[in-house]
Design a protein around this motif. Sequence first.
Motif, PDB file in Angstrom:
ATOM      1  N   TRP A  62      57.333  34.545  45.478  1.00 52.66           N
ATOM      2  CA  TRP A  62      56.962  35.623  44.547  1.00 52.66           C
ATOM      3  C   TRP A  62      56.337  35.102  43.257  1.00 52.66           C
ATOM      4  O   TRP A  62      55.344  35.646  42.765  1.00 52.66           O
ATOM      5  N   GLY A  63      56.887  34.046  42.702  1.00 51.41           N
ATOM      6  CA  GLY A  63      56.377  33.531  41.437  1.00 51.41           C
ATOM      7  C   GLY A  63      54.977  32.959  41.515  1.00 51.41           C
ATOM      8  O   GLY A  63      54.296  32.842  40.490  1.00 51.41           O
ATOM      9  N   ASP A  64      54.514  32.612  42.719  1.00 51.53           N
ATOM     10  CA  ASP A  64      53.161  32.069  42.887  1.00 51.53           C
ATOM     11  C   ASP A  64      52.109  33.152  43.099  1.00 51.53           C
ATOM     12  O   ASP A  64      50.907  32.856  43.071  1.00 51.53           O
ATOM     13  N   LEU A  65      52.556  34.389  43.320  1.00 48.14           N
ATOM     14  CA  LEU A  65      51.612  35.462  43.617  1.00 48.14           C
ATOM     15  C   LEU A  65      51.094  36.103  42.332  1.00 48.14           C
ATOM     16  O   LEU A  65      51.798  36.176  41.326  1.00 48.14           O
ATOM     17  N   SER A  66      49.864  36.586  42.393  1.00 44.92           N
ATOM     18  CA  SER A  66      49.289  37.278  41.239  1.00 44.92           C
ATOM     19  C   SER A  66      49.976  38.622  41.035  1.00 44.92           C
ATOM     20  O   SER A  66      50.604  39.168  41.965  1.00 44.92           O
ATOM     21  N   ALA A  67      49.845  39.165  39.841  1.00 47.26           N
ATOM     22  CA  ALA A  67      50.429  40.484  39.555  1.00 47.26           C
ATOM     23  C   ALA A  67      49.831  41.544  40.473  1.00 47.26           C
ATOM     24  O   ALA A  67      50.543  42.455  40.925  1.00 47.26           O
ATOM     25  N   SER A  68      48.547  41.409  40.771  1.00 47.49           N
ATOM     26  CA  SER A  68      47.894  42.373  41.657  1.00 47.49           C
ATOM     27  C   SER A  68      48.474  42.289  43.063  1.00 47.49           C
ATOM     28  O   SER A  68      48.698  43.304  43.722  1.00 47.49           O
ATOM     29  N   ALA A  69      48.710  41.060  43.532  1.00 44.50           N
ATOM     30  CA  ALA A  69      49.285  40.878  44.861  1.00 44.50           C
ATOM     31  C   ALA A  69      50.704  41.429  44.919  1.00 44.50           C
ATOM     32  O   ALA A  69      51.097  42.087  45.897  1.00 44.50           O
ATOM     33  N   GLN A  70      51.474  41.190  43.886  1.00 44.52           N
ATOM     34  CA  GLN A  70      52.837  41.714  43.835  1.00 44.52           C
ATOM     35  C   GLN A  70      52.829  43.240  43.883  1.00 44.52           C
ATOM     36  O   GLN A  70      53.654  43.862  44.566  1.00 44.52           O
ATOM     37  N   SER A  90      48.533  41.938  54.013  1.00 44.97           N
ATOM     38  CA  SER A  90      47.960  42.774  52.962  1.00 44.97           C
ATOM     39  C   SER A  90      46.965  41.972  52.130  1.00 44.97           C
ATOM     40  O   SER A  90      47.062  40.741  52.028  1.00 44.97           O
ATOM     41  N   ILE A  91      45.993  42.678  51.559  1.00 47.21           N
ATOM     42  CA  ILE A  91      44.952  42.028  50.776  1.00 47.21           C
ATOM     43  C   ILE A  91      44.813  42.691  49.408  1.00 47.21           C
ATOM     44  O   ILE A  91      45.248  43.817  49.190  1.00 47.21           O
ATOM     45  N   VAL A  92      44.195  41.958  48.494  1.00 49.65           N
ATOM     46  CA  VAL A  92      43.966  42.420  47.129  1.00 49.65           C
ATOM     47  C   VAL A  92      42.469  42.600  46.915  1.00 49.65           C
ATOM     48  O   VAL A  92      41.677  41.755  47.334  1.00 49.65           O
ATOM     49  N   HIS A  93      42.085  43.702  46.254  1.00 53.17           N
ATOM     50  CA  HIS A  93      40.674  43.960  45.943  1.00 53.17           C
ATOM     51  C   HIS A  93      39.800  43.957  47.191  1.00 53.17           C
ATOM     52  O   HIS A  93      38.628  43.571  47.146  1.00 53.17           O
ATOM     53  N   GLY A  94      40.376  44.347  48.321  1.00 55.45           N
ATOM     54  CA  GLY A  94      39.607  44.477  49.542  1.00 55.45           C
ATOM     55  C   GLY A  94      39.279  43.191  50.253  1.00 55.45           C
ATOM     56  O   GLY A  94      38.541  43.202  51.241  1.00 55.45           O
TER      57      GLY A  94
END
Length: 211
Positions: A62-70, A90-94
């Motif tokens: 969790w700590g390595d993931l971006s806020a958007s990914a979280q 799951s993906i971020v920003h498409g």
Amino acid sequence: MNRPLPPILQIGDVLISSDILTEHFCCDLSACKGQCCVEGDAGAPVTMDEIAEIEDCLDAVWGDLSASAQSVIDRQGVAYTDEEGDLVTSIVHGKDCVFTYYGTLDDRDTRQPISDCCLCALEKACAAGKTRFPKPVSCALYPIRAKQFSNGTVGLNYHRWDVCEPARRKGAELRLPVYRFLREPLIRRFGEAWYQELCEVAESITGAQVG
């Protein structure tokens, strides 16, 4: 005379595109910076069992993931069903896999660090001994893509992508066929005995052609 190479080979219940035996490949992170994890329009294919394992890893990564990914994971979970009906991460920003992060990786070939490289938080946690799940097998197998058919047969195809041109060049320099480069993930997916048979078939068919 060299006998013609059949386009499709079969070992057990696995159909294999012959270019997996003849094409060369070796990831070159110093050149591509891990773009296969951030380019594209869907996540990495996963199974239900892998989803369960990934969920068990969340606290460790969790700590390595971006806020958007979280935020995406909080909203829809670690995976979703894409337009083709496949379960994918799951993906971020498409495009970006939620488990990517940017960091520095030591280059074993040049002993020089590769900065701003896109890396896998799942793989990092496993390497550190925090978890036992390295990453989805579909990620580990790339550039091979696997397709499960309704009769239980699995098809393996070699996928060509522009971002992997450095890997094709490096593989050609090393004379490293795709199936040799992917030894560990192929064994992980199909077993040691199956992989040994693949090597024997590959060498008997391509030995005079590939070197």
